[in-house]
Design a protein around this motif. Structure first.
Motif, PDB file in Angstrom:
ATOM      1  N   VAL A   1      46.099  13.451 -37.010  1.00 28.27           N
ATOM      2  CA  VAL A   1      45.197  13.655 -37.244  1.00 28.27           C
ATOM      3  C   VAL A   1      45.293  15.347 -37.779  1.00 28.27           C
ATOM      4  CG1 VAL A   1      43.112  14.375 -36.351  1.00 28.27           C
ATOM      5  CG2 VAL A   1      43.521  12.604 -35.503  1.00 28.27           C
ATOM      6  N   SER A   2      46.372  16.056 -36.846  1.00 31.72           N
ATOM      7  CA  SER A   2      47.141  17.524 -37.197  1.00 31.72           C
ATOM      8  C   SER A   2      47.028  17.632 -39.117  1.00 31.72           C
ATOM      9  CB  SER A   2      47.657  17.442 -36.728  1.00 31.72           C
ATOM     10  OG  SER A   2      47.689  17.838 -35.228  1.00 31.72           O
TER      11      SER A   2
ATOM     12  N   MET B   1      32.583  22.450 -40.347  1.00 29.09           N
ATOM     13  CA  MET B   1      33.423  23.367 -39.375  1.00 29.09           C
ATOM     14  C   MET B   1      32.341  23.790 -37.737  1.00 29.09           C
ATOM     15  SD  MET B   1      36.424  27.210 -39.708  1.00 29.09           S
ATOM     16  CE  MET B   1      38.032  25.211 -39.858  1.00 29.09           C
TER      17      MET B   1
ATOM     18  N   TYR C   1      40.350  16.772 -27.327  1.00 29.94           N
ATOM     19  CA  TYR C   1      40.006  16.440 -29.169  1.00 29.94           C
ATOM     20  C   TYR C   1      41.662  16.490 -29.639  1.00 29.94           C
ATOM     21  CZ  TYR C   1      35.604  18.636 -27.724  1.00 29.94           C
ATOM     22  OH  TYR C   1      34.004  18.488 -27.398  1.00 29.94           O
ATOM     23  N   ASN C   2      41.892  16.183 -30.831  1.00 31.63           N
ATOM     24  CA  ASN C   2      42.527  16.794 -31.536  1.00 31.63           C
ATOM     25  C   ASN C   2      42.168  17.058 -32.735  1.00 31.63           C
ATOM     26  OD1 ASN C   2      44.832  15.861 -29.380  1.00 31.63           O
ATOM     27  ND2 ASN C   2      45.773  15.625 -30.877  1.00 31.63           N
ATOM     28  N   GLU C   3      42.849  18.060 -33.245  1.00 34.83           N
ATOM     29  CA  GLU C   3      41.972  18.703 -34.913  1.00 34.83           C
ATOM     30  C   GLU C   3      43.130  18.536 -35.561  1.00 34.83           C
ATOM     31  OE1 GLU C   3      39.431  22.320 -34.431  1.00 34.83           O
ATOM     32  OE2 GLU C   3      38.619  21.573 -36.410  1.00 34.83           O
ATOM     33  N   ILE C   4      42.632  18.527 -36.981  1.00 36.43           N
ATOM     34  CA  ILE C   4      43.420  18.541 -38.267  1.00 36.43           C
ATOM     35  C   ILE C   4      43.919  19.949 -38.080  1.00 36.43           C
ATOM     36  CG2 ILE C   4      41.748  19.191 -39.470  1.00 36.43           C
ATOM     37  CD1 ILE C   4      43.095  17.341 -41.997  1.00 36.43           C
ATOM     38  N   SER C   5      44.957  20.858 -38.179  1.00 40.89           N
ATOM     39  CA  SER C   5      45.314  22.488 -37.959  1.00 40.89           C
ATOM     40  C   SER C   5      45.464  22.647 -39.804  1.00 40.89           C
ATOM     41  CB  SER C   5      46.395  22.147 -37.715  1.00 40.89           C
ATOM     42  OG  SER C   5      47.280  23.386 -37.901  1.00 40.89           O
TER      43      SER C   5
ATOM     44  N   ARG D   1      46.811  25.523 -40.226  1.00 43.35           N
ATOM     45  CA  ARG D   1      48.148  25.984 -40.120  1.00 43.35           C
ATOM     46  C   ARG D   1      48.863  24.972 -40.871  1.00 43.35           C
ATOM     47  NH1 ARG D   1      50.413  27.648 -34.670  1.00 43.35           N
ATOM     48  NH2 ARG D   1      51.500  28.701 -35.889  1.00 43.35           N
ATOM     49  N   TYR D   2      48.859  23.768 -39.959  1.00 44.49           N
ATOM     50  CA  TYR D   2      49.737  22.987 -40.293  1.00 44.49           C
ATOM     51  C   TYR D   2      49.382  22.078 -42.390  1.00 44.49           C
ATOM     52  CZ  TYR D   2      52.985  18.488 -39.717  1.00 44.49           C
ATOM     53  OH  TYR D   2      54.066  17.685 -40.252  1.00 44.49           O
ATOM     54  N   ALA D   3      48.473  21.577 -42.491  1.00 49.17           N
ATOM     55  CA  ALA D   3      47.490  20.489 -43.508  1.00 49.17           C
ATOM     56  C   ALA D   3      47.271  21.724 -44.422  1.00 49.17           C
ATOM     57  CB  ALA D   3      46.989  19.649 -43.286  1.00 49.17           C
TER      58      ALA D   3
ATOM     59  N   THR E   1      36.136  19.470 -41.094  1.00 53.24           N
ATOM     60  CA  THR E   1      37.454  19.396 -40.567  1.00 53.24           C
ATOM     61  C   THR E   1      37.411  17.443 -40.016  1.00 53.24           C
ATOM     62  OG1 THR E   1      38.706  20.278 -38.814  1.00 53.24           O
ATOM     63  CG2 THR E   1      36.267  19.804 -38.366  1.00 53.24           C
TER      64      THR E   1
ATOM     65  N   ILE F   1      39.644  13.842 -33.398  1.00 59.88           N
ATOM     66  CA  ILE F   1      39.488  12.531 -32.661  1.00 59.88           C
ATOM     67  C   ILE F   1      38.607  13.065 -31.321  1.00 59.88           C
ATOM     68  CG2 ILE F   1      40.272  11.005 -30.961  1.00 59.88           C
ATOM     69  CD1 ILE F   1      42.732  10.660 -33.445  1.00 59.88           C
TER      70      ILE F   1
ATOM     71  N   HIS G   1      56.376  23.218 -41.020  1.00 54.40           N
ATOM     72  CA  HIS G   1      55.001  23.003 -41.650  1.00 54.40           C
ATOM     73  C   HIS G   1      54.087  24.227 -40.604  1.00 54.40           C
ATOM     74  CE1 HIS G   1      56.613  20.441 -43.648  1.00 54.40           C
ATOM     75  NE2 HIS G   1      55.903  19.532 -44.382  1.00 54.40           N
TER      76      HIS G   1
END
Lengths: 228, 228, 228, 228
Positions: free
Chosen positions: A32-33, B74, B88-92, B94-96, B166, B169, C116
């Motif tokens: 998901v990240s 957000m 929770y697992n969230e899109i980052s 920083r990464y994407a 954003t 999960i 990344h």
């Protein structure tokens, strides 16, 4: 599903009653990240799961659930329920009459000479076993007489010894479970609870092999060999 | 499984990705207290589940799990994640790289005259909408220019507005979920998050009808009618 | 009590507003296990505290409390509040009008070539800084025009960038705090939140020197040297 | 600080060992929402605290801490520690030899005729009391003989009855505490744990009068009158 008898006395049991999620879901939670999703567990997914476990990225390991039915001595349940990140529902001896089921160690263990909290060695002592049983027998007799005289269960159970068996449902996720396992499989844990932890590890590994093999490797724990 | 678009803008979404457990498991978790088990959901079980919910016996509602994939603005996610009893697992970002997806209200709402934290009424204002969009457009342009000049994503995202979408999960159990729903379906909650809470309630009720109908009744909440 | 400005921009701040408990209380919490109590912190107590920390006996570190007032960019607050074992109360931009305070990095950092999620190096770029500021300025102007046109704060704040400052109270205990510090002082954490974590570590160490020196040693962390 | 003997047997005790925070801090935590701070508890602050409590705004009640030293029968401790939002450190009968201190009810109670989980009425029964004591005496004798024969404490304690006294430190905040109190002061709770809950409520109210008076009013609970 399988049922284990960790204390091998025909009374104790660990039964896995429901599992949700898999190694694949763990990989997907992590992804998901960066907004990706996978539909079949590939070698790359397994490597990702292993990487997450090795580097303490714990959050992806929470999106799954394992539910167990446990039957164990009350002193084991007391150690168990100090872990606050799980869900429990336990039989109530205020509500239900206590069963006549108690834990008797197959072998006695000596007080550890150095570690105040531990035991070591093992030996038999028929005389002690007889006294242990007599003490339990009197407690049961007293409990039953108290109930017969009209005393409520919640007070009568006061005489019952802490080696009495209790039952509960234990629900957790892999993140919380591995924390429990680390503490309760360690040498410092009492032998009895280690048998339960070992049974749980074996059962859970069937459903989350990539995760728990990585975890076992990281913590130098053998999944199938008894901790005894 | 079903997918909802709670903000009806073609971007927002709530998707139930995994469910474990049922009303029957809740009844059985409660019955551990007196050592019984049931294999099919009877009328008696439903009454038990309803009784448990009505009288705040919360522990049996933890032995189950629902996992959702959420896409929301957000500022909604910020309200959501103040709830600490979920996973929770969230899109980052920083990464994407952040997507060019932002929330624009269909109608504006007035500042509430009495309640400092609330809004009321609704109205259109084309001029404001244009300015809102221009401000977002400049933020996106700046973000992209920053990335092109080599600046890291974790700093460049600083210019992005909090109406950006954003994804995460969200995994929970019925006990924790009903707490979330109570607060986020209430009048005091912002309209946007209430739409998400309502979608989740509808989806979850399919899988736990006895539990959530009892809960809705207790809290005078309508499961299917929009909270709007 | 002391106040730090971790981002050195005259806006950010960390202020310790209340502490309860001490290294001595940690030693005494551990000694409950064998029913003893101590009234002054001896060398033996310090060794006990150090031993507990080194061997992950975490429960004695929960009987104390530290409460901080934090002012940080919203993207830092978002990372912070993913930690669920703490208590938070944050300023609400539904309730209060947002201040015109934003975080502008003193130096830009490059996107990391391999990781990344990370950044590396630092450089200046006046042109980018000007654009960053212009984008923020337009957001502020739009926000104010929206408020003037009667739009509620909870919707108008949608245009504000995530580098905006927010404020909250952060309350924790040493067990939960060391978990937070471990993750947020690590190389993998964003530079900005590491500055806050470092300030908190320094402040907390004044009150729990035996505990946090043992913790820092265990994790090879320098308490006073900047993590920069 | 004060010490209570909730079961009035000269053995049980509740001692408040440390308090941090006050009604004023609760008001200030809430006021973070709109960026204000107060330095003395005004009537307006008290009204705010009362309002927060009445309307379930729970987060401001977490920025404080109360730490108690408890001595209670093990079956009370088992009910207590099912509450997972608190911190505990308990004496270990693996580590320390168990004391010869047991709980004997002053009066017996009948099993409730309707509520399977409850008791009602009270009566004396000298004969039962004698048997109860004899059963405990044999357990103690057996425990001591087992220790003398070299058996480790962790196994020997298996014969000890659950009315044995245990000790622990209980650390909490007002949010978590009021949840505990609500359940353990209710009619459904066992009489013994209600005495402990009542003692804790009285002690805590000295330090947080505005908060706990509002809470007591909301829940129709009398702070000073015994729940007996």
């Amino acid at each position: 599903m399988k049922k284990y008898d960790p204390l091998e006395d025909g009374i104790s049991s660990v039964e896995l009653i429901r599992v949700s999620g898999s190694d694949l879901d763990i990989a997907n939670a992590a992804r998901v990240s960066y907004g990706k999703i996978s539909y079949e567990l590939s070698e790359k997914d397994k490597k990702l799961v292993s990487f997450l476990m090795m580097h303490d990225h714990t959050s992806p390991f929470e999106h799954n659930q394992l539910s167990f039915r446990i039957k164990c001595p009350m002193f084991v349940a007391r150690q168990w329920m100090r872990h606050r990140m799980h869900s429990y529902n336990e039989i109530s001896y205020r509500y239900a009459q206590a069963p006549i089921e108690f834990y008797t160690p197959k072998k006695w263990r000596y007080q550890h000479q150095i570690n105040h909290q531990a035991s070591e060695g093992e030996f038999e002592n028929i005389e002690v076993k007889r006294k242990y049983q007599e003490s339990i027998d009197l407690a049961v007799k007293t409990y039953q007489e108290m109930l017969e005289s009209g005393i409520c269960r919640e007070l009568a159970r006061g005489v019952l010894p802490v080696c009495i068996y209790t039952q509960f449902i234990f629900t957790t996720n892999l993140h919380a479970l591995t924390h429990f396992l680390k503490l309760r499989l360690s040498e410092g844990a009492q032998w009895e609870i280690r048998q339960f932890a070992q049974a749980i590890l074996e059962m859970a590994t069937e459903y989350f092999p990539a995760s728990l093999q990585a975890w076992a490797e990281k913590n130098s724990i053998n999944i199938t060999k008894s901790v005894d």
